[in-house]
Scaffold this motif. Structure first.
Motif, mmCIF file in Angstrom:
data_model
loop_
_atom_site.group_PDB
_atom_site.id
_atom_site.type_symbol
_atom_site.label_atom_id
_atom_site.label_comp_id
_atom_site.label_asym_id
_atom_site.label_seq_id
_atom_site.Cartn_x
_atom_site.Cartn_y
_atom_site.Cartn_z
ATOM 1 N N SER A 1 -7.969 -6.980 -17.914
ATOM 2 C CA SER A 1 -8.457 -6.377 -16.547
ATOM 3 C C SER A 1 -7.552 -6.868 -15.448
ATOM 4 O O SER A 1 -8.051 -7.764 -15.103
ATOM 5 N N PHE A 2 -6.963 -6.008 -14.771
ATOM 6 C CA PHE A 2 -6.300 -6.435 -13.521
ATOM 7 C C PHE A 2 -7.114 -5.564 -12.291
ATOM 8 O O PHE A 2 -7.572 -4.504 -12.548
ATOM 9 N N ARG A 3 -6.765 -6.046 -11.119
ATOM 10 C CA ARG A 3 -7.486 -5.479 -10.052
ATOM 11 C C ARG A 3 -6.586 -5.481 -8.733
ATOM 12 O O ARG A 3 -6.122 -6.490 -8.527
ATOM 13 N N GLY A 4 -6.378 -4.397 -8.026
ATOM 14 C CA GLY A 4 -5.430 -4.640 -6.922
ATOM 15 C C GLY A 4 -5.347 -3.018 -6.302
ATOM 16 O O GLY A 4 -5.995 -2.042 -6.897
ATOM 17 N N PRO A 5 -4.754 -2.947 -5.232
ATOM 18 C CA PRO A 5 -4.723 -1.475 -4.469
ATOM 19 C C PRO A 5 -3.425 -0.672 -5.344
ATOM 20 O O PRO A 5 -2.739 -1.384 -5.883
ATOM 21 N N LEU A 6 -3.930 0.678 -5.361
ATOM 22 C CA LEU A 6 -2.861 1.426 -5.642
ATOM 23 C C LEU A 6 -1.459 1.479 -4.779
ATOM 24 O O LEU A 6 -1.595 1.171 -3.853
ATOM 25 N N LEU A 7 -0.195 1.559 -5.575
ATOM 26 C CA LEU A 7 0.903 1.293 -5.046
ATOM 27 C C LEU A 7 1.174 2.566 -4.083
ATOM 28 O O LEU A 7 1.471 2.386 -3.054
ATOM 29 N N LYS A 8 0.709 3.562 -4.338
ATOM 30 C CA LYS A 8 0.861 4.574 -3.667
ATOM 31 C C LYS A 8 0.179 4.592 -2.304
ATOM 32 O O LYS A 8 0.411 5.187 -1.180
ATOM 33 N N ASP A 9 -0.978 4.141 -2.333
ATOM 34 C CA ASP A 9 -1.863 3.713 -1.028
ATOM 35 C C ASP A 9 -1.152 3.195 -0.063
ATOM 36 O O ASP A 9 -1.115 3.273 1.141
ATOM 37 N N ILE A 10 -0.757 2.027 -0.797
ATOM 38 C CA ILE A 10 0.198 1.136 0.145
ATOM 39 C C ILE A 10 1.414 1.482 0.689
ATOM 40 O O ILE A 10 1.719 1.846 2.120
ATOM 41 N N LEU A 11 2.155 2.613 0.042
ATOM 42 C CA LEU A 11 3.361 3.550 0.512
ATOM 43 C C LEU A 11 2.675 4.501 1.521
ATOM 44 O O LEU A 11 3.591 4.731 2.543
ATOM 45 N N GLU A 12 1.831 5.062 1.283
ATOM 46 C CA GLU A 12 1.116 6.079 2.165
ATOM 47 C C GLU A 12 0.839 5.372 3.645
ATOM 48 O O GLU A 12 1.267 6.008 4.571
ATOM 49 N N LYS A 13 0.395 4.500 3.643
ATOM 50 C CA LYS A 13 -0.160 3.721 4.640
ATOM 51 C C LYS A 13 1.193 3.223 5.499
ATOM 52 O O LYS A 13 1.000 3.134 6.909
ATOM 53 N N ASN A 14 2.128 3.103 4.975
ATOM 54 C CA ASN A 14 3.459 2.550 5.419
ATOM 55 C C ASN A 14 4.471 3.860 5.877
ATOM 56 O O ASN A 14 5.563 3.842 5.969
ATOM 57 N N ASN A 15 3.937 5.024 5.538
ATOM 58 C CA ASN A 15 4.600 6.453 5.998
ATOM 59 C C ASN A 15 6.076 6.423 4.826
ATOM 60 O O ASN A 15 6.771 6.820 5.552
ATOM 61 N N ILE A 16 6.009 5.880 3.799
ATOM 62 C CA ILE A 16 7.071 6.225 3.029
ATOM 63 C C ILE A 16 6.655 6.830 1.405
ATOM 64 O O ILE A 16 7.561 6.717 0.734
ATOM 65 N N ALA A 17 5.595 7.349 1.456
ATOM 66 C CA ALA A 17 4.884 7.823 -0.006
ATOM 67 C C ALA A 17 5.952 8.972 -0.435
ATOM 68 O O ALA A 17 6.127 9.188 -1.540
ATOM 69 N N GLY A 18 6.582 9.800 0.679
ATOM 70 C CA GLY A 18 7.470 10.853 -0.011
ATOM 71 C C GLY A 18 8.513 10.494 -0.554
ATOM 72 O O GLY A 18 9.398 11.344 -0.763
ATOM 73 N N THR A 19 8.996 9.132 -0.360
ATOM 74 C CA THR A 19 10.429 8.941 -0.891
ATOM 75 C C THR A 19 10.801 9.042 -2.348
ATOM 76 O O THR A 19 9.860 8.771 -3.057
ATOM 77 N N ARG A 20 11.839 9.560 -2.827
ATOM 78 C CA ARG A 20 12.178 9.933 -4.186
ATOM 79 C C ARG A 20 12.082 8.580 -5.065
ATOM 80 O O ARG A 20 11.904 8.668 -5.987
ATOM 81 N N GLU A 21 12.899 7.418 -4.394
ATOM 82 C CA GLU A 21 12.855 6.201 -5.164
ATOM 83 C C GLU A 21 12.870 5.013 -4.345
ATOM 84 O O GLU A 21 13.098 4.988 -3.212
ATOM 85 N N PHE A 22 12.360 3.960 -4.978
ATOM 86 C CA PHE A 22 12.093 2.678 -4.541
ATOM 87 C C PHE A 22 12.700 1.527 -5.296
ATOM 88 O O PHE A 22 12.952 1.608 -6.669
ATOM 89 N N GLU A 23 13.081 0.506 -4.468
ATOM 90 C CA GLU A 23 13.443 -0.772 -5.222
ATOM 91 C C GLU A 23 12.145 -1.587 -4.966
ATOM 92 O O GLU A 23 11.739 -1.877 -4.024
ATOM 93 N N VAL A 24 12.075 -2.493 -6.177
ATOM 94 C CA VAL A 24 10.736 -3.533 -6.240
ATOM 95 C C VAL A 24 11.624 -4.712 -6.799
ATOM 96 O O VAL A 24 12.109 -4.925 -7.569
ATOM 97 N N GLN A 25 11.515 -5.497 -5.623
ATOM 98 C CA GLN A 25 12.044 -6.932 -5.817
ATOM 99 C C GLN A 25 11.118 -7.942 -6.313
ATOM 100 O O GLN A 25 9.752 -8.002 -5.614
ATOM 101 N N ALA A 26 11.580 -8.762 -7.104
ATOM 102 C CA ALA A 26 10.895 -9.899 -7.479
ATOM 103 C C ALA A 26 11.197 -11.278 -6.852
ATOM 104 O O ALA A 26 12.375 -11.302 -6.192
ATOM 105 N N TYR A 27 10.233 -12.083 -6.832
ATOM 106 C CA TYR A 27 10.822 -13.630 -6.187
ATOM 107 C C TYR A 27 12.066 -14.066 -6.656
ATOM 108 O O TYR A 27 12.866 -14.467 -5.930
#
Length: 139
Positions: free
Chosen positions: A29-55
């Motif tokens: 059981s994990f808990r955290g915000p929806l990624l789409k909510d974070i993207l929406e808050k930053n006005n980038i939710a409508g983007t076709r593709e994203f890069e997710v970078q790790a440490y």
């Protein structure tokens, strides 16, 4: 940039009980915000593709369609297990604990494994990004 406290205070946290490609049948059981909510808050939710970078500079590409279809969370917590209470990671009355680096944290992109098509799971393990440090739209 979001800290754990900022994510916890500015977004609704969602629980996702799922196995991962590395946990076998064991659901966690994990808990955290929806990624789409974070993207929406930053006005980038409508983007076709994203890069997710790790440490460690690992980079995964995910599409807006994948995010909309499967609603991944950016997990910041994991439910306490009995062994966590025995080891002192969790207090007796604590329900969740922050993700450690060993858990894939402090930010771990979690998908609903059972909802993903089998062929997709085998071919796209890279979407389960550990220790996320950035999510950027691909121009």
């Amino acid at each position: 940039m979001y800290s754990i406290d900022k994510l916890r205070n500015e977004f609704e946290l969602h629980e996702r009980v799922t196995a991962t490609p590395w946990s076998g049948e064991k659901a966690i059981s994990f808990r955290g915000p929806l990624l789409k909510d974070i993207l929406e808050k930053n006005n980038i939710a409508g983007t076709r593709e994203f890069e997710v970078q790790a440490y460690n500079d690992f980079m995964a590409r995910i599409t807006g369609a994948e995010i909309n279809a499967y609603s991944p969370i950016l997990a910041i917590e994991q439910q306490c297990a009995n062994e966590d209470r025995i080891s002192g990671l969790c207090a007796a009355n604590q329900t969740y604990r922050p993700l450690s680096v060993d858990d894939g944290g402090p930010f771990y992109l979690i998908w609903p494994l059972r909802d993903l098509p089998q062929a997709y799971v085998l071919g796209r393990k890279s979407i389960w990004v550990w220790f996320v440090v950035a999510v950027r739209p691909v121009p």
